[in-house]
Design a protein around this motif. Sequence first.
Motif, PDB file in Angstrom:
ATOM      1  N   MET A   1      73.315 158.676  71.744  1.00  0.00           N
ATOM      2  CA  MET A   1      72.462 158.575  70.650  1.00  0.00           C
ATOM      3  C   MET A   1      72.032 159.805  71.406  1.00  0.00           C
ATOM      4  O   MET A   1      70.697 158.747  72.499  1.00  0.00           O
ATOM      5  CB  MET A   1      72.228 158.046  69.581  1.00  0.00           C
ATOM      6  N   SER A   2      71.136 160.719  71.638  1.00  0.00           N
ATOM      7  CA  SER A   2      69.623 161.059  72.389  1.00  0.00           C
ATOM      8  C   SER A   2      68.769 161.120  71.588  1.00  0.00           C
ATOM      9  O   SER A   2      68.435 160.379  70.109  1.00  0.00           O
ATOM     10  CB  SER A   2      69.647 162.879  71.898  1.00  0.00           C
ATOM     11  N   ILE A   3      67.239 161.145  71.734  1.00  0.00           N
ATOM     12  CA  ILE A   3      65.851 160.489  71.046  1.00  0.00           C
ATOM     13  C   ILE A   3      65.790 161.449  70.606  1.00  0.00           C
ATOM     14  O   ILE A   3      65.254 160.521  68.871  1.00  0.00           O
ATOM     15  CB  ILE A   3      65.331 160.774  72.404  1.00  0.00           C
ATOM     16  N   LYS A   4      66.113 162.508  70.154  1.00  0.00           N
ATOM     17  CA  LYS A   4      66.369 163.711  69.313  1.00  0.00           C
ATOM     18  C   LYS A   4      67.471 163.266  68.039  1.00  0.00           C
ATOM     19  O   LYS A   4      66.360 162.878  66.926  1.00  0.00           O
ATOM     20  CB  LYS A   4      66.701 165.057  69.670  1.00  0.00           C
ATOM     21  N   ASP A   5      68.362 163.198  67.771  1.00  0.00           N
ATOM     22  CA  ASP A   5      69.351 162.564  66.200  1.00  0.00           C
ATOM     23  C   ASP A   5      69.017 160.524  66.786  1.00  0.00           C
ATOM     24  O   ASP A   5      68.431 161.357  64.900  1.00  0.00           O
ATOM     25  CB  ASP A   5      70.607 162.265  67.393  1.00  0.00           C
ATOM     26  N   GLY A   6      68.440 160.257  66.731  1.00  0.00           N
ATOM     27  CA  GLY A   6      67.636 158.279  66.564  1.00  0.00           C
ATOM     28  C   GLY A   6      66.639 158.854  65.665  1.00  0.00           C
ATOM     29  O   GLY A   6      65.615 158.749  64.495  1.00  0.00           O
ATOM     30  N   SER A   7      65.715 160.119  66.044  1.00  0.00           N
ATOM     31  CA  SER A   7      64.075 160.051  65.439  1.00  0.00           C
ATOM     32  C   SER A   7      64.696 161.054  63.966  1.00  0.00           C
ATOM     33  O   SER A   7      63.808 161.084  62.853  1.00  0.00           O
ATOM     34  CB  SER A   7      63.475 161.267  66.322  1.00  0.00           C
ATOM     35  N   LYS A   8      65.822 161.424  64.110  1.00  0.00           N
ATOM     36  CA  LYS A   8      65.652 162.519  62.502  1.00  0.00           C
ATOM     37  C   LYS A   8      66.284 161.278  61.902  1.00  0.00           C
ATOM     38  O   LYS A   8      66.613 161.210  60.766  1.00  0.00           O
ATOM     39  CB  LYS A   8      66.694 163.761  62.783  1.00  0.00           C
ATOM     40  N   SER A   9      67.177 160.258  62.416  1.00  0.00           N
ATOM     41  CA  SER A   9      67.683 159.588  61.364  1.00  0.00           C
ATOM     42  C   SER A   9      67.071 158.535  61.111  1.00  0.00           C
ATOM     43  O   SER A   9      66.603 158.033  60.571  1.00  0.00           O
ATOM     44  CB  SER A   9      68.662 158.113  62.759  1.00  0.00           C
ATOM     45  N   GLY A  11      63.710 159.325  61.002  1.00  0.00           N
ATOM     46  CA  GLY A  11      63.014 160.915  59.564  1.00  0.00           C
ATOM     47  C   GLY A  11      63.441 159.997  58.078  1.00  0.00           C
ATOM     48  O   GLY A  11      63.181 160.333  56.914  1.00  0.00           O
ATOM     49  N   SER A  12      65.293 161.169  58.304  1.00  0.00           N
ATOM     50  CA  SER A  12      65.702 160.502  57.103  1.00  0.00           C
ATOM     51  C   SER A  12      65.572 159.350  56.575  1.00  0.00           C
ATOM     52  O   SER A  12      65.402 158.908  55.497  1.00  0.00           O
ATOM     53  CB  SER A  12      67.092 160.610  57.090  1.00  0.00           C
ATOM     54  N   GLY A  13      65.636 158.028  57.293  1.00  0.00           N
ATOM     55  CA  GLY A  13      66.041 156.948  56.627  1.00  0.00           C
ATOM     56  C   GLY A  13      64.293 156.574  55.942  1.00  0.00           C
ATOM     57  O   GLY A  13      63.686 155.756  54.605  1.00  0.00           O
ATOM     58  N   ILE A  14      63.601 156.908  56.511  1.00  0.00           N
ATOM     59  CA  ILE A  14      61.774 156.784  55.975  1.00  0.00           C
ATOM     60  C   ILE A  14      61.766 158.047  54.334  1.00  0.00           C
ATOM     61  O   ILE A  14      61.067 157.390  53.640  1.00  0.00           O
ATOM     62  CB  ILE A  14      60.710 157.583  56.457  1.00  0.00           C
ATOM     63  N   ALA A  15      62.260 159.190  54.275  1.00  0.00           N
ATOM     64  CA  ALA A  15      62.566 159.808  53.651  1.00  0.00           C
ATOM     65  C   ALA A  15      62.907 159.457  52.580  1.00  0.00           C
ATOM     66  O   ALA A  15      62.775 158.922  51.603  1.00  0.00           O
ATOM     67  CB  ALA A  15      63.310 161.134  54.126  1.00  0.00           C
ATOM     68  N   ILE A  16      64.403 158.875  52.727  1.00  0.00           N
ATOM     69  CA  ILE A  16      65.364 158.001  51.857  1.00  0.00           C
ATOM     70  C   ILE A  16      64.716 156.716  51.082  1.00  0.00           C
ATOM     71  O   ILE A  16      64.703 156.123  49.743  1.00  0.00           O
ATOM     72  CB  ILE A  16      66.867 157.572  52.097  1.00  0.00           C
ATOM     73  N   SER A  17      63.961 156.116  51.874  1.00  0.00           N
ATOM     74  CA  SER A  17      63.177 154.649  51.027  1.00  0.00           C
ATOM     75  C   SER A  17      61.939 155.180  50.596  1.00  0.00           C
ATOM     76  O   SER A  17      61.705 154.880  49.218  1.00  0.00           O
ATOM     77  CB  SER A  17      63.322 154.078  51.943  1.00  0.00           C
ATOM     78  N   SER A  18      60.927 156.176  51.044  1.00  0.00           N
ATOM     79  CA  SER A  18      60.212 156.414  49.752  1.00  0.00           C
ATOM     80  C   SER A  18      60.612 157.688  48.310  1.00  0.00           C
ATOM     81  O   SER A  18      59.596 157.416  48.117  1.00  0.00           O
ATOM     82  CB  SER A  18      59.285 158.078  50.857  1.00  0.00           C
ATOM     83  N   SER A  19      61.548 158.156  48.778  1.00  0.00           N
ATOM     84  CA  SER A  19      62.031 158.777  47.617  1.00  0.00           C
ATOM     85  C   SER A  19      62.103 157.519  46.174  1.00  0.00           C
ATOM     86  O   SER A  19      62.205 157.528  45.529  1.00  0.00           O
ATOM     87  CB  SER A  19      63.352 159.093  48.007  1.00  0.00           C
ATOM     88  N   LYS A  20      62.829 156.390  47.458  1.00  0.00           N
ATOM     89  CA  LYS A  20      63.391 155.088  46.375  1.00  0.00           C
ATOM     90  C   LYS A  20      62.504 154.092  45.612  1.00  0.00           C
ATOM     91  O   LYS A  20      62.216 154.269  44.492  1.00  0.00           O
ATOM     92  CB  LYS A  20      63.678 154.151  47.170  1.00  0.00           C
ATOM     93  N   ILE A  21      61.108 154.627  47.041  1.00  0.00           N
ATOM     94  CA  ILE A  21      59.736 153.784  46.167  1.00  0.00           C
ATOM     95  C   ILE A  21      58.976 154.735  44.319  1.00  0.00           C
ATOM     96  O   ILE A  21      58.980 154.300  43.899  1.00  0.00           O
ATOM     97  CB  ILE A  21      58.834 153.835  47.055  1.00  0.00           C
TER      98      ILE A  21
END
Length: 58
Positions: A1-9, A11-21
Amino acid sequence: MSIKDGSKSVGSGIAISSSKIALNAFESYVEDKLNEKTEKKESKNLNNKVDVNAPKSF
């Protein structure tokens, strides 16, 4: 996994968490409003006492 893919992952996790909140906060707000309306309705019904000794007209 590249750094770019990791950062997307991440970022997606943060977006999902904030949506749940946000959804949990909205759910809590709606529940509070429904409870508030129910309490007002119940107190209004308690205040509507019938006077059984009042003169009756049919």
